[in-house]
Design a protein around this motif. Structure first.
Motif, mmCIF file in Angstrom:
data_model
loop_
_atom_site.group_PDB
_atom_site.id
_atom_site.type_symbol
_atom_site.label_atom_id
_atom_site.label_comp_id
_atom_site.label_asym_id
_atom_site.label_seq_id
_atom_site.Cartn_x
_atom_site.Cartn_y
_atom_site.Cartn_z
ATOM 1 N N VAL A 8 0.866 -1.180 0.000
ATOM 2 C CA VAL A 8 0.000 0.000 0.000
ATOM 3 C C VAL A 8 0.901 1.229 0.000
ATOM 4 C CG1 VAL A 8 -1.760 1.314 1.240
ATOM 5 C CG2 VAL A 8 -1.841 -1.195 1.228
ATOM 6 N N MET A 9 0.743 2.046 -1.014
ATOM 7 C CA MET A 9 1.569 3.236 -1.183
ATOM 8 C C MET A 9 0.804 4.450 -0.661
ATOM 9 S SD MET A 9 3.493 4.329 -4.726
ATOM 10 C CE MET A 9 1.962 4.628 -5.620
ATOM 11 N N GLY A 10 1.194 4.933 0.529
ATOM 12 C CA GLY A 10 0.501 6.047 1.166
ATOM 13 C C GLY A 10 -0.233 5.582 2.406
ATOM 14 N N SER A 11 -0.093 6.341 3.505
ATOM 15 C CA SER A 11 -0.718 5.934 4.770
ATOM 16 C C SER A 11 -1.683 6.971 5.302
ATOM 17 C CB SER A 11 0.358 5.650 5.827
ATOM 18 O OG SER A 11 0.933 6.857 6.298
ATOM 19 N N GLY A 12 -2.307 7.721 4.389
ATOM 20 C CA GLY A 12 -3.409 8.582 4.811
ATOM 21 C C GLY A 12 -4.609 7.717 5.155
ATOM 22 N N ALA A 13 -5.765 8.335 5.337
ATOM 23 C CA ALA A 13 -6.959 7.585 5.750
ATOM 24 C C ALA A 13 -7.290 6.460 4.781
ATOM 25 C CB ALA A 13 -8.141 8.542 5.893
ATOM 26 N N ILE A 14 -7.242 6.734 3.471
ATOM 27 C CA ILE A 14 -7.599 5.712 2.487
ATOM 28 C C ILE A 14 -6.618 4.547 2.545
ATOM 29 C CG2 ILE A 14 -7.808 5.206 0.017
ATOM 30 C CD1 ILE A 14 -8.825 8.076 -0.364
ATOM 31 N N GLY A 15 -5.327 4.862 2.502
ATOM 32 C CA GLY A 15 -4.325 3.813 2.496
ATOM 33 C C GLY A 15 -4.345 2.955 3.741
ATOM 34 N N ILE A 16 -4.435 3.587 4.898
ATOM 35 C CA ILE A 16 -4.349 2.827 6.145
ATOM 36 C C ILE A 16 -5.630 2.038 6.400
ATOM 37 C CG2 ILE A 16 -5.239 4.312 7.988
ATOM 38 C CD1 ILE A 16 -1.710 2.772 7.864
ATOM 39 N N GLU A 17 -6.775 2.522 5.933
ATOM 40 C CA GLU A 17 -8.009 1.753 6.088
ATOM 41 C C GLU A 17 -7.968 0.482 5.251
ATOM 42 O OE1 GLU A 17 -11.121 5.377 7.216
ATOM 43 O OE2 GLU A 17 -11.505 4.129 5.450
ATOM 44 N N PHE A 18 -7.516 0.591 4.005
ATOM 45 C CA PHE A 18 -7.429 -0.610 3.178
ATOM 46 C C PHE A 18 -6.343 -1.556 3.689
ATOM 47 C CE2 PHE A 18 -9.867 1.669 -0.151
ATOM 48 C CZ PHE A 18 -10.821 0.685 -0.368
ATOM 49 N N ALA A 19 -5.240 -0.992 4.182
ATOM 50 C CA ALA A 19 -4.188 -1.825 4.752
ATOM 51 C C ALA A 19 -4.737 -2.604 5.947
ATOM 52 C CB ALA A 19 -3.003 -0.965 5.169
ATOM 53 N N SER A 20 -5.497 -1.941 6.799
ATOM 54 C CA SER A 20 -6.089 -2.573 7.979
ATOM 55 C C SER A 20 -7.089 -3.652 7.572
ATOM 56 C CB SER A 20 -6.772 -1.506 8.847
ATOM 57 O OG SER A 20 -7.317 -2.062 10.015
#
Length: 487
Positions: free
Chosen positions: A199-211
């Motif tokens: 996952v490239m990017g850890s803003g809200a979108i990135g971290i939600e999908f990562a989670s």
């Protein structure tokens, strides 16, 4: 049916449809133009369906830890990715139909197509909009449109509100292909569950999908350019969230960037460069590009009419007004923070200002809460500790741990923190920051307090119910003044 309106809104996302409803309530003859689907990205491909996905992940997580609650489950609970996606799409479909109902209920005309401004309002003459066939096909079959819909043609309005939202930002050389490199669109409707992911990017979108994918058992690596994940959050809160995410199995690399992506038949190799100049190659089934979004300002006729834009967004004042008479903008297309609730609020403020409603105040971006629905959840409003110090405030900081709260312990959710920041001189609440279970539901209490200009004394004398998670909010305030009762 006349093609002349008081107000035409371009885009039916949260900002657009809410503004249309309020416009109709104020007595304006109102229409809304939509090219793809009622409810916009948030309802169809963002806020709502992602929360449905995350709910499935949460239930799976609880089932895997049932023994912690004295429960025994016969057999292993597994994720059926197709069924998970189907549930998520069903939630969106239900709400999409609800927007159509609201338009009908409030007598808002829906114009189906793609809008372009051709004339600005001038000297009392209305603005002009030409609506043509949509250039973009919906990503899935369009839910039934309201019966009273219009189509291609020329329309006029005294006031035109642009609410066209935003789309994923693309990095040159790492453009999504819909197969191996995904945006949030593809990540929301996978045909099959990948075994590994970058996952490239850890803003809200990135971290939600990562989670989400991590909870399903996918081997996930997050790459973030900044020193902290969720960079807009308070550093202390971000650090605590990172520890819990890593404990859950996420791999996180900060101060790093993906410089190149090689594609194979069914996998990618991301070349990740860290701040010390070293590069490592990470091979995974899929890569999600979550490096932000950009406003949909193209092909609207804005440039020809002289509407001022900056860095891909329309420039507005505190009431949504642009530099061109009769043209307004709200929501993501009008710049950050790009949040649905900000769009809704801007839309209401904009139309009420147009209507001359007394007491309308410009949007205060410092009062806009932010929420990230990963596990653990993160929520905040106002200044971070670092920003408060940078602004010159002499501050008091209060903290209260979830591990000292009875309800959190009973829920089995004893990892988290609530942090409050006050102006030492005046007692003004400058900011509140949270990480832990259900904090996205708690943050509104501090948002209300800040809007009412509540002081520390008033918060300390407020009675919070017991046993609740909300008690920690008061304890955090008490801690800022050395008066915590349960820590």
């Amino acid at each position: 049916m006349s093609n002349t309106y008081d107000v035409i809104i371009i885009g039916s996302g949260p900002g657009g449809y809410v503004t249309a409803v309020r416009s109709a309530q104020l007595g304006f003859k109102t229409a809304i133009v939509e090219r793809e689907h009622l409810g916009g990205i948030c309802l169809n491909w963002g806020c709502i369906p992602t929360k449905a996905l995350l709910r499935s992940a949460e239930i799976l997580h609880f089932s895997e830890h049932a023994d912690s609650y004295g429960l025994k489950l016969e057999g292993k609970v597994t994720a059926d990715i197709q069924a998970v996606v189907q549930r998520s799409r069903g939630v969106s479909a239900r709400l999409n139909g609800g927007v159509g109902f609201l338009m009908k209920k409030n007598k808002v005309d829906v114009i189906w197509g793609e809008a372009k401004l051709t004339k600005a309002a001038k000297g009392g003459a209305p603005a002009e909009i030409v609506v043509g066939k949509p250039s973009k096909k919906p990503m899935e079959p369009q839910h039934p449109a309201p019966k009273k819909t219009l189509g291609e043609g020329t329309y006029q309005a005294k006031h035109v509100i642009v609410a066209t939202g935003a789309r994923p930002r693309l990095l040159p050389g790492i453009e999504p292909d819909g197969k191996l490199i995904w945006t949030y669109f593809e990540a929301m409707v996978p045909q099959e569950q990948p075994k590994s992911m970058v996952v490239m990017g850890s803003g809200a979108i990135g971290i939600e999908f990562a989670s989400f994918y991590n909870a399903l058992g996918v081997d996930v690596t997050v790459v973030e350019l900044m020193p902290n994940i969720m960079p807009v959050e308070d550093a202390e809160i971000s650090g605590l969230a990172r520890k819990q995410l890593e404990k859950a199995g996420l791999k996180i690399i900060t101060e790093a960037k993906v410089t190149k992506v090689d594609k194979a038949a069914s996998s990618i190799t991301a070349h990740v460069e860290t701040k010390d100049g070293k590069t490592q190659a990470i091979t995974a089934d899929r890569l999600i590009s979550a490096v932000g979004v950009q406003g949909n300002i193209e092909n609207l006729g804005l440039e020809a009419l002289g509407v001022k834009t900056d860095r891909g967004c329309v420039v507005i004042d505190g009431y949504g007004k642009t530099n061109v008479e009769g043209i307004y903008a709200i929501g993501d297309v009008a710049g950050p923070p790009m949040l649905a609730h900000k769009a809704e609020h801007e839309g209401v403020i904009c139309i009420e200002k147009i209507a001359g409603v007394p007491g309308v105040h410009p949007t205060d971006k410092n009062m806009i809460p932010g929420c990230t629905y990963c596990d653990p959840q993160v929520a905040s409003v106002g200044l971070t500790e670092a920003a408060a110090k940078e602004a010159g405030y002499d501050i008091r900081v209060g903290r209260f741990q979830f591990g000292a709260n009875g309800k959190a312990i009973a829920l089995g959710e004893d990892q988290g923190l609530i942090k409050t920041i006050f102006d030492k001189k005046t007692g003004q609440l400058l900011g509140a920051h949270m990480v832990g279970a259900e904090v996205t539901e708690l943050i509104q209490g501090f948002v209300v307090a800040m809007n009412l200009e509540t002081t520390e004394e008033e918060l300390m004398h407020t009675i919070f119910p017991h046993p609740t998670l909300s008690e920690m909010m008061k304890e955090s305030v008490l801690d800022a003044y050395g008066r915590a009762l349960n820590a």
